[in-house]
Design a protein around this motif. Structure first.
Motif, PDB file in Angstrom:
ATOM      1  N   CYS A 165      62.618  33.013  63.511  1.00  0.00           N
ATOM      2  CA  CYS A 165      63.388  32.405  64.621  1.00  0.00           C
ATOM      3  C   CYS A 165      63.089  32.981  65.930  1.00  0.00           C
ATOM      4  O   CYS A 165      63.094  32.402  67.154  1.00  0.00           O
ATOM      5  CB  CYS A 165      64.817  32.053  64.172  1.00  0.00           C
ATOM      6  N   VAL A 166      63.323  34.353  65.817  1.00  0.00           N
ATOM      7  CA  VAL A 166      63.217  35.323  67.113  1.00  0.00           C
ATOM      8  C   VAL A 166      61.864  35.089  67.668  1.00  0.00           C
ATOM      9  O   VAL A 166      61.666  34.835  69.019  1.00  0.00           O
ATOM     10  CB  VAL A 166      63.532  36.647  66.788  1.00  0.00           C
ATOM     11  N   ASP A 194      68.157  36.389  67.708  1.00  0.00           N
ATOM     12  CA  ASP A 194      68.199  37.853  67.860  1.00  0.00           C
ATOM     13  C   ASP A 194      68.353  38.201  66.409  1.00  0.00           C
ATOM     14  O   ASP A 194      68.796  37.502  65.527  1.00  0.00           O
ATOM     15  CB  ASP A 194      68.663  38.622  68.751  1.00  0.00           C
ATOM     16  N   ILE A 195      68.175  39.503  66.188  1.00  0.00           N
ATOM     17  CA  ILE A 195      68.513  40.183  64.769  1.00  0.00           C
ATOM     18  C   ILE A 195      69.645  41.493  65.075  1.00  0.00           C
ATOM     19  O   ILE A 195      69.262  42.073  66.164  1.00  0.00           O
ATOM     20  CB  ILE A 195      67.155  40.546  64.089  1.00  0.00           C
ATOM     21  N   ASP A 196      70.882  41.170  64.643  1.00  0.00           N
ATOM     22  CA  ASP A 196      71.750  42.195  64.963  1.00  0.00           C
ATOM     23  C   ASP A 196      71.536  43.489  64.116  1.00  0.00           C
ATOM     24  O   ASP A 196      70.546  43.707  63.279  1.00  0.00           O
ATOM     25  CB  ASP A 196      73.182  41.665  64.629  1.00  0.00           C
ATOM     26  N   ASP A 197      72.516  44.503  64.303  1.00  0.00           N
ATOM     27  CA  ASP A 197      72.439  45.906  63.468  1.00  0.00           C
ATOM     28  C   ASP A 197      72.392  45.616  62.116  1.00  0.00           C
ATOM     29  O   ASP A 197      72.002  46.715  61.494  1.00  0.00           O
ATOM     30  CB  ASP A 197      73.655  46.602  64.161  1.00  0.00           C
ATOM     31  N   ARG A 198      72.875  44.690  61.345  1.00  0.00           N
ATOM     32  CA  ARG A 198      72.735  44.494  60.210  1.00  0.00           C
ATOM     33  C   ARG A 198      71.643  44.037  59.579  1.00  0.00           C
ATOM     34  O   ARG A 198      71.260  43.787  58.486  1.00  0.00           O
ATOM     35  CB  ARG A 198      73.932  43.709  59.651  1.00  0.00           C
ATOM     36  N   GLU A 250      62.214  23.542  65.658  1.00  0.00           N
ATOM     37  CA  GLU A 250      61.028  24.322  64.896  1.00  0.00           C
ATOM     38  C   GLU A 250      61.380  25.778  64.554  1.00  0.00           C
ATOM     39  O   GLU A 250      60.863  26.205  63.631  1.00  0.00           O
ATOM     40  CB  GLU A 250      59.930  24.007  65.861  1.00  0.00           C
ATOM     41  N   ALA A 251      61.929  26.300  65.582  1.00  0.00           N
ATOM     42  CA  ALA A 251      62.426  27.640  65.442  1.00  0.00           C
ATOM     43  C   ALA A 251      63.546  27.922  64.023  1.00  0.00           C
ATOM     44  O   ALA A 251      62.981  28.490  62.959  1.00  0.00           O
ATOM     45  CB  ALA A 251      63.163  28.385  66.380  1.00  0.00           C
ATOM     46  N   ALA A 252      64.157  27.154  63.987  1.00  0.00           N
ATOM     47  CA  ALA A 252      65.043  26.930  62.774  1.00  0.00           C
ATOM     48  C   ALA A 252      64.340  26.631  61.424  1.00  0.00           C
ATOM     49  O   ALA A 252      64.532  27.146  60.242  1.00  0.00           O
ATOM     50  CB  ALA A 252      66.381  25.920  62.816  1.00  0.00           C
ATOM     51  N   ALA A 284      68.219  29.448  56.702  1.00  0.00           N
ATOM     52  CA  ALA A 284      69.503  29.893  57.038  1.00  0.00           C
ATOM     53  C   ALA A 284      69.958  29.300  58.485  1.00  0.00           C
ATOM     54  O   ALA A 284      71.137  29.727  58.856  1.00  0.00           O
ATOM     55  CB  ALA A 284      69.386  31.481  57.420  1.00  0.00           C
ATOM     56  N   LEU A 285      69.207  28.387  59.187  1.00  0.00           N
ATOM     57  CA  LEU A 285      69.625  28.008  60.341  1.00  0.00           C
ATOM     58  C   LEU A 285      69.449  26.600  60.227  1.00  0.00           C
ATOM     59  O   LEU A 285      68.608  25.783  59.654  1.00  0.00           O
ATOM     60  CB  LEU A 285      68.467  28.393  61.322  1.00  0.00           C
ATOM     61  N   GLU A 286      70.487  25.804  61.167  1.00  0.00           N
ATOM     62  CA  GLU A 286      70.334  24.375  61.273  1.00  0.00           C
ATOM     63  C   GLU A 286      70.696  24.028  62.646  1.00  0.00           C
ATOM     64  O   GLU A 286      71.408  24.736  63.402  1.00  0.00           O
ATOM     65  CB  GLU A 286      71.562  23.501  60.494  1.00  0.00           C
ATOM     66  N   VAL A 287      70.322  23.115  63.107  1.00  0.00           N
ATOM     67  CA  VAL A 287      70.515  22.343  64.428  1.00  0.00           C
ATOM     68  C   VAL A 287      71.386  20.941  64.219  1.00  0.00           C
ATOM     69  O   VAL A 287      70.606  19.968  63.766  1.00  0.00           O
ATOM     70  CB  VAL A 287      69.417  22.352  65.485  1.00  0.00           C
TER      71      VAL A 287
END
Length: 66
Positions: free
Chosen positions: A18-19, A27-31, A51-53, A60-63
């Motif tokens: 997605c990034v 983005d991706i976090d520290d975890r 498309e990214a989702a 893990a992603l939805e719009v």
């Protein structure tokens, strides 16, 4: 139509597809999990963000419609 991004951190595995597809929204976090930079998606960006989702291999992603 405008949309809203919903992320399911319980299934995110940090692939970061997605990034690569929409770094201004994700983005991706520290975890190592997805971080949604902007939750609201204007209609002008909706196709690209959807498309990214869809590029997430663990869905893990939805719009969603706002």
């Amino acid at each position: 139509m405008d949309g809203v991004i919903k992320a399911n951190h319980a299934v995110c595995q940090g692939y970061a597809n997605c990034v690569v597809a929409a770094e201004d929204y994700f983005d991706i976090d520290d975890r190592g999990l997805v971080l949604v930079r902007k939750t609201e998606v204007p209609s002008a960006d909706r196709t690209r963000v959807e498309e990214a989702a869809r590029s997430c291999p663990v869905v893990a992603l939805e719009v969603l419609d706002e």
